[in-house]
Design an enzyme around this catalytic site. Sequence first.
Site, PDB file in Angstrom:
ATOM      1  N   LYS A 294       2.720 -15.626   4.001  1.00 21.91           N
ATOM      2  CA  LYS A 294       2.983 -16.448   2.811  1.00 21.91           C
ATOM      3  C   LYS A 294       4.492 -16.671   2.779  1.00 21.91           C
ATOM      4  CE  LYS A 294       1.510 -18.440  -0.996  1.00 21.91           C
ATOM      5  NZ  LYS A 294       0.620 -19.624  -0.986  1.00 21.91           N
TER       6      LYS A 294
ATOM      7  N   ASP B  86     -12.565  -8.757   3.866  1.00 18.02           N
ATOM      8  CA  ASP B  86     -13.791  -8.802   3.063  1.00 18.02           C
ATOM      9  C   ASP B  86     -14.420 -10.191   3.176  1.00 18.02           C
ATOM     10  OD1 ASP B  86     -13.626  -6.146   2.198  1.00 18.02           O
ATOM     11  OD2 ASP B  86     -14.174  -6.660   0.143  1.00 18.02           O
TER      12      ASP B  86
ATOM     13  N   ASP C 150      -3.594 -18.256   1.950  1.00 15.41           N
ATOM     14  CA  ASP C 150      -4.575 -19.079   1.219  1.00 15.41           C
ATOM     15  C   ASP C 150      -5.245 -20.079   2.160  1.00 15.41           C
ATOM     16  OD1 ASP C 150      -2.030 -20.160   1.391  1.00 15.41           O
ATOM     17  OD2 ASP C 150      -1.901 -20.798  -0.701  1.00 15.41           O
TER      18      ASP C 150
ATOM     19  N   ASP D 153      -6.493  -6.703   3.918  1.00 15.95           N
ATOM     20  CA  ASP D 153      -7.584  -6.135   3.116  1.00 15.95           C
ATOM     21  C   ASP D 153      -8.465  -7.254   2.574  1.00 15.95           C
ATOM     22  OD1 ASP D 153      -9.123  -4.316   1.640  1.00 15.95           O
ATOM     23  OD2 ASP D 153      -7.819  -4.498  -0.105  1.00 15.95           O
TER      24      ASP D 153
ATOM     25  N   TYR E  54       0.796  -1.233   0.000  1.00 16.84           N
ATOM     26  CA  TYR E  54       0.000   0.000   0.000  1.00 16.84           C
ATOM     27  C   TYR E  54       0.824   1.276   0.000  1.00 16.84           C
ATOM     28  CZ  TYR E  54      -4.538  -2.161   0.378  1.00 16.84           C
ATOM     29  OH  TYR E  54      -5.683  -2.848   0.094  1.00 16.84           O
TER      30      TYR E  54
HETATM   31  C1  IPM Z   1     -10.685  -1.067   2.794  1.00 16.78           C
HETATM   32  C2  IPM Z   1     -10.786  -0.586   1.378  1.00 16.78           C
HETATM   33  C3  IPM Z   1      -9.566   0.276   1.062  1.00 16.78           C
HETATM   34  C4  IPM Z   1      -8.362  -0.584   1.285  1.00 16.78           C
HETATM   35  C5  IPM Z   1      -9.553   0.901  -0.329  1.00 16.78           C
HETATM   36  C6  IPM Z   1     -10.802   1.722  -0.579  1.00 16.78           C
HETATM   37  C7  IPM Z   1      -8.332   1.713  -0.563  1.00 16.78           C
HETATM   38  O1  IPM Z   1     -10.887  -1.662   0.507  1.00 16.78           O
HETATM   39  O2  IPM Z   1     -10.781  -0.229   3.706  1.00 16.78           O
HETATM   40  O3  IPM Z   1     -10.503  -2.266   3.012  1.00 16.78           O
HETATM   41  O4  IPM Z   1      -7.980  -1.346   0.400  1.00 16.78           O
HETATM   42  O5  IPM Z   1      -7.781  -0.492   2.349  1.00 16.78           O
HETATM   43 MN    MN Z   2     -10.951  -3.566   1.485  1.00 18.43          MN
END
Ligand code: IPM
Ligand code: MN
Length: 348
Positions: free
Chosen positions: A187, A248, A220, A244, A135
């Site tokens: 990893k 999700d 993974d 990240d 990042y």
């Molecule tokens: C999150 C989002 C951000 C990230 C993006 C919008 C830059 O996906 O907060 O997880 O990748 O950190």
């Molecule tokens: Mn994200």
Amino acid sequence: MYKIAVIPGDGTGPEVIREGLKVLGVVGKKAGFKYESVMYDFGGERYKRTGEVLPDSALEEFKTFNAIFLGAVGHPDVKPGILEQGLLLKLRFGLEQYINLRPVKLYPGVWTPVKDKGPEDIDFVVIRENNEGLYVGEGEFKNKGTKDEVAIQISRNTRRGVERCVRFAFEYTKKRNKRKKLTLCGKTNVLTYAFDLWERVFNEVAREYKDIITDYAHVDATCMWMIKNPEWFDVIVTDNMFGDIITDLGAMVQGGMGIAAGGNLNPEGVSMFEPIGGSAPKYTGKNVINPLAAISAAAMMLETLGEEKAAGMVEKSIMKVTPKMKSMSAGKMGYSTQEVGDLVVKNL
Ligand code: IPM
Ligand code: MN
């Protein structure tokens, strides 16, 4: 008196922030604290109007607050990357919020796509490094636009950055006092520089925490176990990119973006709290978006400010509200955005 900077941001951000502030106001009266909020209109609309995303002066101004409460970043008319990098990442990096704390907790009555797992199985926390890794935006093109093009993206991992994150994770696991288990997600079999450093630091710091059980899983495999055996996890620590991605997945496991909250922490400075979901342009202005992630983020903010009692009140109330809702998804909750906020207020 806490000073809170509020950035409602884009899309459905303002709608969920409104509910978060509503809950904060009422719980403040009940738990006996006061706050003052200052609104900032940073986001897509302002960028379109003025060409400005986030001036450095605003970053300085934010340092005078106790916390930042952020709605959502991302606008359909703005090229992807401009707001994400210029606002969200600039805040995270500029304020040295080096921890991204993302709890994955299945609340009562919330549907999970993971069959045969319930709230007793799905309750862990991901600690995502928030200032380094892929990042940092370092890299280069070679021979751009030709057949021989090479694009290089650097993952920067510093001893200092990794160590402060790993130390935070051990302390957090100890304080959480649940299963007292910390898993490093990496990893090491492929990223032989970056995760070599992570593994060395992890093992070294582990020696200071004899009562914490340590574990390692490749990223993974972590994805696999998060679905098959989520109950194996207590706290997971990982780098920025893996964090990240797995959060999700975590958000889905806990019932969707409508309920997933995160905190960008600078334990020595100003932290920022946000729902993990995006700006959801398609639901904007319809009063159908789920505000619970933002309300949950507000609870995390209270906890970080030291208002543990108030934070607990908000979380307990959320746990009374989730069983009444038909779904965590926008437009399918059985209630409007405002009604869900009202229900949380009523059950405080
Ligand atoms: C999150 C989002 C951000 C990230 C993006 C919008 C830059 O996906 O907060 O997880 O990748 O950190
Ligand atoms: Mn994200």
